[in-house]
Design an enzyme around this catalytic site. Sequence first.
Site, PDB file in Angstrom:
ATOM      1  N   ALA A 136      38.525  35.563  32.989  1.00  0.00           N
ATOM      2  CA  ALA A 136      38.840  35.054  34.327  1.00  0.00           C
ATOM      3  C   ALA A 136      38.107  35.855  35.395  1.00  0.00           C
ATOM      4  O   ALA A 136      37.514  35.288  36.322  1.00  0.00           O
ATOM      5  CB  ALA A 136      40.353  35.101  34.559  1.00  0.00           C
ATOM      6  N   TYR A 137      38.141  37.166  35.274  1.00  0.00           N
ATOM      7  CA  TYR A 137      37.460  38.022  36.246  1.00  0.00           C
ATOM      8  C   TYR A 137      35.951  37.785  36.210  1.00  0.00           C
ATOM      9  O   TYR A 137      35.312  37.598  37.255  1.00  0.00           O
ATOM     10  CB  TYR A 137      37.772  39.486  35.943  1.00  0.00           C
ATOM     11  CG  TYR A 137      37.117  40.455  36.894  1.00  0.00           C
ATOM     12  CD1 TYR A 137      37.570  40.596  38.199  1.00  0.00           C
ATOM     13  CD2 TYR A 137      36.042  41.252  36.477  1.00  0.00           C
ATOM     14  CE1 TYR A 137      36.978  41.490  39.078  1.00  0.00           C
ATOM     15  CE2 TYR A 137      35.446  42.149  37.346  1.00  0.00           C
ATOM     16  CZ  TYR A 137      35.910  42.267  38.646  1.00  0.00           C
ATOM     17  OH  TYR A 137      35.305  43.145  39.506  1.00  0.00           O
TER      18      TYR A 137
END
Length: 230
Positions: A136-137
């Site tokens: 996600a990051y």
Amino acid sequence: MITYPEGARALVTGGASGIGAACATLLSDRGIHVITADLTPDADEHVDVGDPESVAQLRTRIGPVDILVNSAGIIGPSTPVTRTELADWHRTFRVNVDGTFLTCRAFLPDMVDTGWGRIVNLASIAAKDGNPNQSAYSASKAAVVALTKSLGKELATTGVLVNVVAPAAVESPMNTGTDPEILARSQSLTPMGRMGRPEEIAELVAWLSSNALSFSTGAVYDASGGRASY
């Protein structure tokens, strides 16, 4: 010589700690009127960068700025893709991507009208390399890079320059909750053999926010201790 427009005003999101605080301090030391915006009471202005109404209200309260530093961000889940909850994925994008988009959209029109502006977005080396167990990051920061490249082209003839900084791991409060194995991996990949310091990133941001920058927009500037290879 690094100079700034007389009476320049800067907004630094995520400005209460870490890279954002270091940027706010350095820009202020150079004579710029700096406004910090964050979720914490330590900031000048309270804002949830992922909330359109919160950002719109911020723009109404503080008026136009000449420099926008988008430093607000979160690490998000440190889990394999198959164990990443959709809500955590969405929250990471809401802060890192929506927050950058919303502040740019809110403060750009005045910069364009003035004919001068500097926007510096904070991404990460993860946007290029992809950190395992931080999908996600990594994906959200890659989106910030792509947004910056697109916006730079869009505004290239307006006097508003938009660039992005991609640091490797930095000694900041945002990383206090990061999986130690992920931080150790990052450091092992860094030829300098250490994490970055917020004030080192701030020096690059301050230059990108100045009159010294004149022929660069939509570009990615690495601050990775030699880790970046492209």
